[in-house]
Design a protein around this motif. Structure first.
Motif, mmCIF file in Angstrom:
data_model
loop_
_atom_site.group_PDB
_atom_site.id
_atom_site.type_symbol
_atom_site.label_atom_id
_atom_site.label_comp_id
_atom_site.label_asym_id
_atom_site.label_seq_id
_atom_site.Cartn_x
_atom_site.Cartn_y
_atom_site.Cartn_z
ATOM 1 N N THR A 8 0.294 -1.541 0.189
ATOM 2 C CA THR A 8 -0.120 0.359 -0.456
ATOM 3 C C THR A 8 0.858 1.050 0.358
ATOM 4 O O THR A 8 1.904 1.248 0.413
ATOM 5 C CB THR A 8 -1.360 0.318 1.420
ATOM 6 O OG1 THR A 8 -0.636 0.032 2.277
ATOM 7 C CG2 THR A 8 -2.037 -1.292 1.183
ATOM 8 N N GLY A 10 1.091 5.744 -0.204
ATOM 9 C CA GLY A 10 0.219 7.077 -0.180
ATOM 10 C C GLY A 10 0.738 8.086 0.341
ATOM 11 O O GLY A 10 2.385 7.365 0.663
ATOM 12 N N VAL A 33 -6.008 5.986 7.810
ATOM 13 C CA VAL A 33 -4.410 5.330 7.812
ATOM 14 C C VAL A 33 -4.914 4.012 8.352
ATOM 15 O O VAL A 33 -4.218 2.965 7.907
ATOM 16 C CB VAL A 33 -3.483 6.440 7.287
ATOM 17 C CG1 VAL A 33 -2.895 5.522 7.157
ATOM 18 C CG2 VAL A 33 -3.680 7.008 5.871
ATOM 19 N N HIS A 49 3.085 -1.534 4.262
ATOM 20 C CA HIS A 49 3.260 0.204 4.400
ATOM 21 C C HIS A 49 3.876 0.710 3.659
ATOM 22 O O HIS A 49 5.053 0.926 4.169
ATOM 23 C CB HIS A 49 2.244 0.415 5.503
ATOM 24 C CG HIS A 49 1.795 2.041 5.360
ATOM 25 N ND1 HIS A 49 0.663 2.206 3.663
ATOM 26 C CD2 HIS A 49 1.261 2.931 5.716
ATOM 27 C CE1 HIS A 49 0.652 3.587 4.589
ATOM 28 N NE2 HIS A 49 1.295 3.915 5.250
ATOM 29 N N PRO A 51 4.582 5.111 3.572
ATOM 30 C CA PRO A 51 4.331 6.149 3.120
ATOM 31 C C PRO A 51 5.161 7.242 2.539
ATOM 32 O O PRO A 51 6.040 6.732 2.277
ATOM 33 C CB PRO A 51 4.228 6.419 4.725
ATOM 34 C CG PRO A 51 4.789 5.891 5.221
ATOM 35 C CD PRO A 51 4.895 4.286 4.331
ATOM 36 N N ILE A 77 -2.261 1.715 -4.693
ATOM 37 C CA ILE A 77 -1.062 3.473 -5.006
ATOM 38 C C ILE A 77 -2.779 4.124 -4.185
ATOM 39 O O ILE A 77 -3.980 4.484 -5.456
ATOM 40 C CB ILE A 77 -1.103 3.641 -5.709
ATOM 41 C CG1 ILE A 77 0.392 2.882 -6.185
ATOM 42 C CG2 ILE A 77 -0.284 5.301 -5.882
ATOM 43 C CD1 ILE A 77 0.627 3.335 -7.493
ATOM 44 N N GLY A 78 -3.135 5.244 -2.719
ATOM 45 C CA GLY A 78 -3.730 5.676 -2.812
ATOM 46 C C GLY A 78 -4.418 6.841 -3.517
ATOM 47 O O GLY A 78 -3.747 7.348 -4.440
ATOM 48 N N GLY A 80 -4.707 10.085 -2.529
ATOM 49 C CA GLY A 80 -3.785 11.409 -2.324
ATOM 50 C C GLY A 80 -3.020 11.503 -3.103
ATOM 51 O O GLY A 80 -2.459 12.499 -3.619
ATOM 52 N N VAL A 81 -2.369 10.375 -3.779
ATOM 53 C CA VAL A 81 -1.067 10.389 -4.445
ATOM 54 C C VAL A 81 -1.936 10.332 -6.089
ATOM 55 O O VAL A 81 -1.381 11.369 -7.451
ATOM 56 C CB VAL A 81 -0.269 8.801 -5.148
ATOM 57 C CG1 VAL A 81 0.261 9.239 -6.075
ATOM 58 C CG2 VAL A 81 0.254 8.617 -3.018
ATOM 59 N N SER A 112 -10.431 5.929 -0.295
ATOM 60 C CA SER A 112 -10.497 6.682 0.956
ATOM 61 C C SER A 112 -9.615 5.278 1.752
ATOM 62 O O SER A 112 -9.628 4.020 1.018
ATOM 63 C CB SER A 112 -11.872 6.836 1.349
ATOM 64 O OG SER A 112 -13.041 5.570 1.397
ATOM 65 N N PRO A 113 -9.182 5.379 2.217
ATOM 66 C CA PRO A 113 -8.386 4.788 3.324
ATOM 67 C C PRO A 113 -9.339 2.977 3.769
ATOM 68 O O PRO A 113 -9.610 3.008 3.954
ATOM 69 C CB PRO A 113 -8.118 5.392 5.184
ATOM 70 C CG PRO A 113 -7.397 6.700 4.185
ATOM 71 C CD PRO A 113 -8.804 7.061 3.397
ATOM 72 N N THR A 116 -9.479 1.307 1.390
ATOM 73 C CA THR A 116 -8.625 0.036 0.653
ATOM 74 C C THR A 116 -8.843 -1.102 0.399
ATOM 75 O O THR A 116 -8.865 -1.516 -0.555
ATOM 76 C CB THR A 116 -7.555 0.149 1.742
ATOM 77 O OG1 THR A 116 -7.476 1.947 2.246
ATOM 78 C CG2 THR A 116 -5.964 -0.703 1.224
#
Length: 124
Positions: A8, A10, A33, A49, A51, A77-78, A80-81, A112-113, A116
């Protein structure tokens, strides 16, 4: 050697411009998260994970270090990225480095978290 099937990726909560996300702050996102990662692991996923910050060079180094010694088959890939236009180069870099490090890797994307697990289940 440790083996992880899921990665994961993010943005670190400290790297986010919260003016883009009204009603969200670093403490709230950090808690979401952590809760999301706990749920992923509780659902039985073997997850690493990773970050990252917003600098593509730094993010690439972080991903390379995190993936080293692991066999990753699926990367999430989250949002936010992926979502902010200013992170397009970062997103491209992450995709390309993961394809290089783990040929045949599959990708999934959350919104969103909390979403996932659903994203991971679509491709695992």
């Amino acid at each position: 050697m440790n083996v992880a099937k899921i990665l994961t990726v993010g943005l670190r909560p400290s790297a986010i411009d919260y003016s883009l996300f009204p009603g969200l702050d670093e403490a709230t996102l950090t808690a979401r998260v952590e809760q999301g990662l706990g749920a992923v692991r509780a659902a039985g996923f073997d997850a690493l994970h990773c970050p990252v910050g917003v600098d593509p060079d730094e993010a690439e180094k972080t991903v390379r270090a995190t993936v080293a010694g692991h066999s990753v088959e699926l990367a999430m890939i989250g949002a936010g990225v992926r979502m902010p236009a200013e992170h397009t180069e970062l997103f491209e870099r992450l995709i390309n480095v993961l394809v290089e490090l783990a040929p045949g890797i599959r990708f999934c994307f959350n919104t969103s978290p909390e979403s996932t697990i659903d994203a991971l289940r679509r491709w695992s």
